[in-house]
Design a protein around this motif. Structure first.
Motif, mmCIF file in Angstrom:
data_model
loop_
_atom_site.group_PDB
_atom_site.id
_atom_site.type_symbol
_atom_site.label_atom_id
_atom_site.label_comp_id
_atom_site.label_asym_id
_atom_site.label_seq_id
_atom_site.Cartn_x
_atom_site.Cartn_y
_atom_site.Cartn_z
ATOM 1 N N GLN A 59 -7.274 11.211 -39.832
ATOM 2 C CA GLN A 59 -8.303 12.240 -39.819
ATOM 3 C C GLN A 59 -7.957 13.342 -40.825
ATOM 4 N N LEU A 60 -8.883 13.608 -41.714
ATOM 5 C CA LEU A 60 -8.652 14.693 -42.663
ATOM 6 C C LEU A 60 -8.689 16.014 -41.923
ATOM 7 N N PRO A 61 -7.768 16.920 -42.232
ATOM 8 C CA PRO A 61 -7.751 18.205 -41.526
ATOM 9 C C PRO A 61 -9.028 18.986 -41.770
ATOM 10 N N SER A 62 -9.314 19.839 -40.810
ATOM 11 C CA SER A 62 -10.518 20.654 -40.968
ATOM 12 C C SER A 62 -10.389 21.480 -42.238
ATOM 13 N N GLY A 63 -11.483 21.747 -42.837
ATOM 14 C CA GLY A 63 -11.462 22.494 -44.088
ATOM 15 C C GLY A 63 -11.322 21.608 -45.302
ATOM 16 N N ASN A 64 -11.222 20.297 -45.055
ATOM 17 C CA ASN A 64 -11.138 19.419 -46.231
ATOM 18 C C ASN A 64 -12.409 19.506 -47.051
ATOM 19 N N GLU A 65 -12.254 19.460 -48.362
ATOM 20 C CA GLU A 65 -13.395 19.469 -49.281
ATOM 21 C C GLU A 65 -13.499 18.078 -49.872
ATOM 22 N N THR A 66 -14.636 17.447 -49.623
ATOM 23 C CA THR A 66 -14.791 16.036 -49.974
ATOM 24 C C THR A 66 -16.163 15.813 -50.600
ATOM 25 N N ALA A 67 -16.210 14.930 -51.534
ATOM 26 C CA ALA A 67 -17.481 14.443 -52.060
ATOM 27 C C ALA A 67 -17.444 12.926 -52.040
ATOM 28 N N ILE A 68 -18.497 12.326 -51.542
ATOM 29 C CA ILE A 68 -18.569 10.871 -51.444
ATOM 30 C C ILE A 68 -19.839 10.397 -52.123
ATOM 31 N N MET A 69 -19.689 9.446 -53.018
ATOM 32 C CA MET A 69 -20.846 8.822 -53.647
ATOM 33 C C MET A 69 -20.781 7.322 -53.380
ATOM 34 N N GLU A 70 -21.946 6.693 -53.353
ATOM 35 C CA GLU A 70 -22.011 5.262 -53.088
ATOM 36 C C GLU A 70 -22.974 4.594 -54.056
ATOM 37 N N ALA A 71 -22.818 3.275 -54.177
ATOM 38 C CA ALA A 71 -23.689 2.528 -55.093
ATOM 39 C C ALA A 71 -24.025 1.182 -54.498
ATOM 40 N N THR A 72 -25.232 0.736 -54.735
ATOM 41 C CA THR A 72 -25.646 -0.605 -54.340
ATOM 42 C C THR A 72 -26.218 -1.374 -55.524
ATOM 43 N N ASN A 73 -26.048 -0.845 -56.698
ATOM 44 C CA ASN A 73 -26.370 -1.609 -57.905
ATOM 45 C C ASN A 73 -25.627 -1.004 -59.084
ATOM 46 N N GLY A 74 -25.682 -1.695 -60.205
ATOM 47 C CA GLY A 74 -24.982 -1.257 -61.406
ATOM 48 C C GLY A 74 -23.911 -2.250 -61.807
ATOM 49 N N ASP A 75 -23.737 -2.417 -63.115
ATOM 50 C CA ASP A 75 -22.809 -3.400 -63.659
ATOM 51 C C ASP A 75 -21.402 -2.800 -63.759
ATOM 52 N N MET A 76 -20.430 -3.484 -63.126
ATOM 53 C CA MET A 76 -19.050 -3.002 -63.224
ATOM 54 C C MET A 76 -18.295 -3.652 -64.373
ATOM 55 N N ASN A 77 -18.840 -4.718 -64.965
ATOM 56 C CA ASN A 77 -18.119 -5.447 -66.023
ATOM 57 C C ASN A 77 -18.507 -4.897 -67.389
ATOM 58 N N THR A 78 -18.141 -3.647 -67.612
ATOM 59 C CA THR A 78 -18.474 -2.960 -68.858
ATOM 60 C C THR A 78 -17.204 -2.351 -69.432
ATOM 61 N N SER A 79 -17.263 -1.955 -70.668
ATOM 62 C CA SER A 79 -16.087 -1.372 -71.304
ATOM 63 C C SER A 79 -16.338 0.071 -71.685
#
Lengths: 983, 416
Positions: free
Chosen positions: A287-307
């Motif tokens: 469990q992250l302690p209270s006061g933690n500052e977090t940003a979460i992003m998610e993806a369900t598309n997009g090409d990962m095999n790029t340079s």
């Protein structure tokens, strides 16, 4: 001794071999990246935990082989080894398919470990395969270990499996857990862990896998909240039992945003077949302690095999805006304040793609620059049996991130190209400041930028240096240019105009650091220091700045830019004069000039006062030269420049069809003539430099240079005495008609005096004189004095790679005539870049075909008849240039019976093993034209074996498919394929 | 016919052999030597020695005569052989007529660069040599003046090659005649002369060597390019080496022939074929191969040899060919594997057999073709494998042999 202390080490140089099966590699880490507090210590490959406390341990390492002698597979294994025993937590696997273009594997892992003070940690890697050909070695600049002390007060749970689990195409929950540690807030029932308190939690999963067969198997473990997959919480193990690859591992970590009473399970799935998740798999929650500052992003598309592409994330399910700024759809999470941060990422796929093979890698970048101790990657194989699943993910502690910096995940291709879509991706950033330290870390001085793109010039005013922790008051603070990164060597203090905590304005004094890569140091009032690499002398420096900034600056320098002033000495060039010498606004014969100095009558000349370091003292070393341009072929014998007269002299003389000659005459000592290798083209600027060296220097070898190139012919070398005597006849541009000039060797009888005239007409600009120095031919004479000043016929302005390619495409089919520089290419906003030149050719007498102004790497592709001469590619500001040939691949298709051509046949050629291209890279995929020909171009770097086929089965006369095999060599590949008719 | 006779056949008014004296071998306008000696090395044919200026004040003065200098000439030409043993420091006079105002002169300076200069009251015209003269290397110099009523041009030649770099560039004197001028002089001019209109005290070349200089006047002075190249230069060029057979050429294998007027003389009366094995030539050599026979010399460049400049002195013919490789690779059409022991038969357009052999384990058969021009191979060219299993159907071979040879791949169809 506090939560939040951390230690980071990385590998900058080790290329240690990962030994064949049966031996281990316990890795050394050669460079301390950062040490905050007292979390741990490091010595000779062993980390020692300082405290009895929970720790988060993160690692990654990359390995490669160049062996392609066979198509065997390599299995890599990585473990955290505590006090001599391997942990399951953080276990990792790697996979190489040697001859299919997959030469590299990445192993990375994350674990929470409850340490006892003095516990030791070693990173151990080994191979499980039975391949014996070639070697597998560490890749420097990719590996790192990060150890962060956590707070034991935070709730924690650890579960492990008590037996194996079968991972097959039938989805199943893992239920055979046992509670190793379960603190308040966690409860488990069978396979489900329920968390009572809302908040953000760090979750990790680790395990090892195995199979007994030889099939390809891809299996996955993913996290469900209730019955819904948590996006981006997915891991993967790939195995091909052949070559002994029968063991794998899986691990991943993610920040999970939990609502009160959420229940989570881990589930398994596979393409087909099955593998075993070995007993002892570990599932951890913290469990992250209270006061933690977090940003979460998610993806369900997009090409990962790029340079080199920062991956963009679709959604932003959670953000603490006190610490971060981010926008759904973008690639970046920005930190609002300077901080250290933990970054977690995961890119998983669960829908089959058409790409047969792939190996994407991910690394964390700050403002576009990769932190090279962070990496993850995984092998993907799409065959008839597998191809649905794949995932890779990792974590990294990114330290000293300046405020407002962008954190991104940058992908790279380590195998074949082709789309690999992310269907389940996760990217989160956790601020260590908010976590434990309440912004109390003692940050170092950070120099992030100067407002000239890290390019500065001597005497440049009002340069703004930005960064952090400069401190509000300058006090004893200072800004310096230094020669060495470690603050050793030469340092030159800069003039400070203004000072604040994040910004300093300075005026540049480069001094002896001109024309070199240098380092800008900011030292704060409290003595902390930061550094930024800079280029001294990059555009937009003027040619005058380049000359004046030379390490060996001239004694005298006349720019002739509407002034006769000596910019360095005091020898004003027109102390006396004859005729009507003038300044002209046209032509301008040096880059960036506004004027040139013109002699246009046989009696014109200018002359400065005598100078001790030029003509009125004996001297052992001299250089004299500059830029000039004749407007015609001179019939008369003319003096372009002279010092001295009937007894001793140095002079640049024209005549004999503009076959100019530089002579050095000393009546009693010696006589040398130095010839140009070419006759001078009228109305074409030249850069000349003549060098006199007495016998004590460089063997007395006198030399002349034209456009910075040493000329080959001379008569009279070497100079046989220790000096050139005083030659007190006037210094003149042109010829002062009062005295004839001696030509020839006075020591014999082969000499005469000639009543020369001044050239009609001749333009001059930027002349200089040195005494008692030796200039470097490559850097001083060619790069600085010629390449930086050469006027260019055409300029490709700064822009994106695509925009610059468009500009250079407009030059296709051009023959560039005799000129100092044909094409100037500015730096590219994309950094390293490639430009293709389509049938651009150059006359032999062009001195510099390309001048590249940047400091990155420019790759020039020679297409369709373009032939560049590497000797004539100038890059005076440190950029690298590479020449590549584009060669034709031509296939002619004919009927085997009557040899008639076959139109509209489909020709498909791909890369085979043994070349630089990844196997299966498509080289030609086209239909034949009316001449039965299909063509494509290949950028040739080495011989490239190819394979392929040709078929015509859709209309008209049909033909059976024919195979194609061959090798593209330096001249390309030309094949004729005879096809058999089909019914 | 001796070289001197070849020159005289062109109708020259005077010829100074300069091998033993300064006499005129055609007329009686004998020159007077002052300081020089006739002990210089042989620098051209039909001589034994050359005139040597071993001091900067040496000269030969020719008596004033209308066919050289003492008349307004509408056409004139002067040519001859010259060589120097060193780079000349101050400017030198090779040969000249006239003074600072009127002149017809060959000048050397600024690193042995050549200027052919003609001055009169109405013009100053310079033609510049394309290359500085190498030391100890004989050159043939020639300058032709044609006034406005004729060709209206000044032509200058170095080893029979016209030099076109001039100022003014049109090389037109725009004057009907060249005004009478003072007498011709080899070496140090007695009076004041000029270069490009500027007075210059020219000297004699140090160790300048002279031979077979000829003066033409009137109609006979309008020498053609062919006459200058073939009669005056090629027939006078002394070979560096003379061969009479293949063995002589083989002895030169793997050598670079130095810069000279004539590198190799093939002294054979009838036709002959020779193959040069990596015999290459300095880029500045004027004649690579000279053939003095009446038949055909077929010269094949092999293994990197690069002869290309030929000369014939007796109505013979030289044909240069170059060995190039013809390579045929035979692969199975189904799986791309090499086919060994397939019989490859390639015939050129002249019915010459280029390949008639079996493929090796790599499926390759090669042959050599003497390339002169692109050659489309004969339609009878083919490949088959019908004697041992696996069998393959006969496949045609097509293609053109180019200067780089021919490399082709044949995909063969299996046969029962």
């Amino acid at each position: 001794m506090a939560a939040g202390d951390f230690l980071i080490y990385r590998n900058d140089s080790s290329t240690a071999t990962l030994p064949n099966a049966g031996s281990n590699l316990d890795t050394l880490w050669d460079t301390e990246e950062y040490d905050e507090g007292s979390a741990a210590t490091y010595s000779s490959g062993t980390f020692t935990f300082t405290n009895t406390a929970p720790y988060l341990v993160i690692y990654s390492e990359r390995f490669s082989t160049t062996d392609t002698t066979n198509n065997e597979r390599i299995e890599g294994q990585g473990r955290l080894r505590i006090n001599g025993s391997d942990l399951i937590e953080g276990a990792s696997e790697g996979y190489i398919r040697k001859s299919s273009g997959h030469q590299t594997m990445v192993m990375s892992g994350v674990a929470i470990y409850n340490a006892t003070a003095t516990d030791t940690l070693v990173l151990r890697f080994w191979r499980g395969d039975n391949s014996t050909s070639g070697t597998v070695v560490r890749d420097p600049d990719f590996g790192g270990v990060q150890i962060i002390q956590l707070d034991a007060a935070d709730d924690f749970a650890r579960y492990s499996t008590t037996a194996t689990n079968t991972m097959s195409s039938t989805e199943a929950s893992i239920t055979n857990w046992t509670n190793d540690q379960e603190e308040t807030g966690f409860s488990r029932s069978s396979g489900a862990v329920t968390i009572s308190t809302a908040g953000r939690y760090l979750m990790t999963v680790s395990g090892t896998t195995s199979e007994t067969g030889t099939s390809r198997i891809g299996a996955t473990v993913f996290l469900e909240r209730g019955t819904t997959e948590v996006t981006g919480a997915r891991t993967y193990s790939h195995m091909r039992g052949a070559d002994g690859n029968q063991n794998g591992a899986l691990s991943f970590a993610a920040i999970v945003d939990v609502s009160a009473s959420d229940a989570f399970t881990l589930r398994t799935d596979a393409d087909s077949g099955s593998m075993t998740l070995d007993s002892g798999a570990v599932w951890q929650w913290w469990q992250l302690p209270s006061g933690n500052e977090t940003a979460i992003m998610e993806a369900t598309n997009g090409d990962m095999n790029t340079s080199g592409v920062d991956f963009a994330w679709d959604t932003l399910p959670h953000i603490d805006t006190a610490g971060f700024t981010a926008t759904a759809g973008n690639a970046n999470i920005d930190v609002d304040q300077g901080c250290h941060a933990l970054v977690f990422w995961n890119q998983g796929k669960k829908v089959i793609d058409s790409t047969q093979r792939g190996y994407p890698m991910g690394q964390v970048a700050v403002d576009g620059t990769v932190r090279n101790y962070s990496a993850s990657g995984a092998y993907h194989r799409n065959s008839s049996s597998i191809g649905t699943f794949m995932a890779h993910g990792g974590a990294a502690l990114i330290h000293t991130i300046p405020a407002n910096s962008e954190i991104t995940l940058k992908n790279s291709i380590l195998g074949a190209s082709g789309t690999l879509d992310v269907e389940s991706g996760h990217f989160s950033v956790l601020n260590l400041e908010g976590l434990y330290k309440s912004y109390s870390y003692d940050f170092p001085v950070i120099v992030t930028d100067i407002d000239t793109d890290e390019a500065i010039t001597n005497a440049q005013l009002n340069v703004v240096v930005t960064g952090a922790e400069f401190e509000a008051v300058q006090g004893t603070g200072k800004v310096e240019l230094g020669s060495d990164f470690d603050y050793s060597g030469t340092k030159i203090t800069q003039s400070v105009d203004s000072w604040s905590d994040t910004s300093i304005q300075i005026d540049i004094t480069s001094g002896v650091l001109a024309d070199t890569q240098a380092f800008l140091f900011v030292t704060s009032d409290s003595g902390k220091r930061g550094v930024l690499a800079v280029q001294v002398g990059l555009p937009p420096e003027t040619y005058q700045e380049a000359v004046e900034g030379m390490t060996l600056a001239p004694d005298h320098y006349w720019t002739f830019q509407n002034t006769y002033a000596d910019e360095i000495g005091s020898a004003t060039a027109n102390t006396s004069s004859g005729g009507s010498p003038t300044f002209a606004t046209s032509p301008k014969i040096v880059k960036g000039d506004t004027h040139s100095f013109l002699l246009d009558a046989e009696t014109d000349y200018i002359s400065p006062a005598d100078q001790g370091d030029m003509n009125t003292s004996a001297i052992a070393r001299r250089y004299i030269g500059g830029w000039f341009m004749l407007d015609s072929v001179s019939q008369s014998l003319a003096v372009l420049y002279e010092e001295g007269a009937q007894v001793n002299n140095m002079a640049l003389l024209n005549g004999f069809g503009n076959n100019a000659m530089f002579q050095i005459a000393n009546a009693n000592d010696d006589y040398v003539q130095l010839y140009f290798d070419i006759s001078l083209t009228p109305n074409r600027p030249y850069f000349f430099l003549g060098k006199m060296a007495a016998s004590g220097f460089e063997s007395g070898n006198c030399e002349s240079f034209l456009d910075g190139v040493l000329q080959s012919r001379s008569n009279g070398n070497p100079w046989e005495t220790t000096q050139l005597d005083s030659h007190s006849g006037n210094i003149t541009w042109g010829h002062e008609g009062t005295e004839a000039l001696k030509v020839g060797d006075d020591r014999g009888v082969d000499a005469t005096t000639i009543a020369f005239v001044s050239p009609v007409s001749c333009n001059y600009a930027h002349w200089f004189s040195w005494s008692d120095v030796t200039l470097n031919i490559a850097t001083d004479i060619r790069q600085t004095l010629f390449e930086k000043g050469a006027p260019a016929e055409v300029t490709i302005s700064e822009g994106t790679e695509a925009a610059m390619q468009t500009s250079i495409d407009a030059l296709a089919d051009t023959l560039y005539l005799d000129w100092p520089c044909s094409i100037e290419i500015a730096a590219c906003t994309d950094g390293n870049f490639t430009l293709s030149l389509d049938n651009i050719t150059f006359e032999d007498r062009v001195s510099m075909q390309i001048r590249y102004l940047g400091a990155d790497t420019l790759t020039l592709v020679q297409e369709n008849g373009t032939v560049l001469d590497s000797v004539k590619i100038g890059s005076p500001y440190g950029g690298a240039t590479t020449l590549i040939d584009s060669v034709p691949v031509t296939v002619t298709v004919r009927d085997i019976n009557d040899l008639t051509i076959i139109e509209d046949a489909i020709v498909y050629i791909i890369a085979d093993t043994g070349g630089d291209l990844p196997v299966d890279t498509v080289i030609l995929n086209d239909t034949t034209n009316a001449s039965g020909i299909a063509t494509a171009n290949l950028q040739y770097t080495s011989n490239q074996p190819v394979t392929g086929r040709v078929r015509k089965a859709s209309s008209g006369q049909l033909y059976k498919t024919a195979g194609i095999s061959g090798t593209v060599v330096s001249t390309g590949l030309e094949l004729t394929i005879l096809m058999i008719r089909d019914n | 016919m001796a070289y001197g006779s070849d020159i005289d056949a062109l109708g020259n008014a005077h010829r100074y052999i300069l091998s033993a004296d300064a006499n005129d071998s055609v007329g009686t306008n004998h020159g007077t030597n002052s300081g020089g000696v006739f002990t210089g090395v042989k620098i051209c044919e039909d001589t034994t020695n050359s005139y040597l200026t071993d001091g900067v004040d040496d000269r030969i003065v020719l008596p004033s005569i209308t066919t050289i200098n003492n008349s307004a000439q509408s056409r004139k030409a002067v040519c001859g052989w010259f060589s120097a043993t060193g780079i000349q420091n101050p400017p030198k006079n090779i040969y000249g007529e006239g003074d600072a105002a009127q002149s017809f002169r060959f000048i050397l300076g600024w690193g042995n660069n050549l200027v052919f200069e003609v001055d009169s009251a109405s013009f100053t015209l310079q033609v510049f040599g394309d290359t500085p003269l190498e030391v100890d290397r004989p050159y043939h110099l020639c300058m032709v003046f044609e006034g406005r009523g004729y060709g209206n041009e000044i032509r200058a030649y170095l080893d029979g090659v016209e030099q076109l770099n001039a100022e003014p560039t049109n090389r037109q004197p725009a004057s009907a005649t060249l005004t009478a001028r003072s007498a011709g002089e080899f070496g140090d001019p007695a009076g004041i002369v000029a270069v490009g209109g500027t007075e210059v005290i020219l000297l004699a070349p140090i160790n300048g060597q002279y031979a077979q200089w000829a003066m033409f006047d009137g109609t006979n002075a309008v020498l053609t390019d062919t006459e200058i190249r073939e009669e005056l230069f090629e027939k006078g060029a002394t070979p560096t080496v003379t061969i009479t057979n293949q063995a002589g050429l083989d002895a030169l294998a793997d050598t670079v022939r130095a810069n000279s007027p004539l590198c190799i003389l093939v002294n054979v009366a009838g036709s002959i074929s020779l193959s040069a094995d990596n015999v290459t030539f300095d880029p500045s050599a004027s004649i690579h191969v000279q053939y003095n026979g009446t038949g055909t010399l077929t010269w094949t460049n092999s293994n990197g040899a690069n002869a290309s400049i030929g000369s014939t002195t007796s109505s013979g013919t030289i044909v240069f060919t170059e060995d190039v490789t013809v390579s045929v690779t035979c692969l199975d059409a189904t799986d791309g594997t090499p086919i060994e022991d397939a019989l490859v038969y390639v015939v050129d357009s002249s019915a010459g057999v280029v390949i008639n052999t079996l493929t090796n384990p790599s499926g390759i058969a090669t042959g050599t073709f003497g390339y002169i021009s692109d050659d489309v191979i004969s339609s009878v060219s083919k490949v088959r494998k019908g004697t041992a299993s696996p069998y393959y159907k006969t496949s045609p071979i097509t293609g053109t042999i180019k200067s780089t040879g021919l490399t082709t791949t044949i995909l063969m169809i299996g046969d029962e």
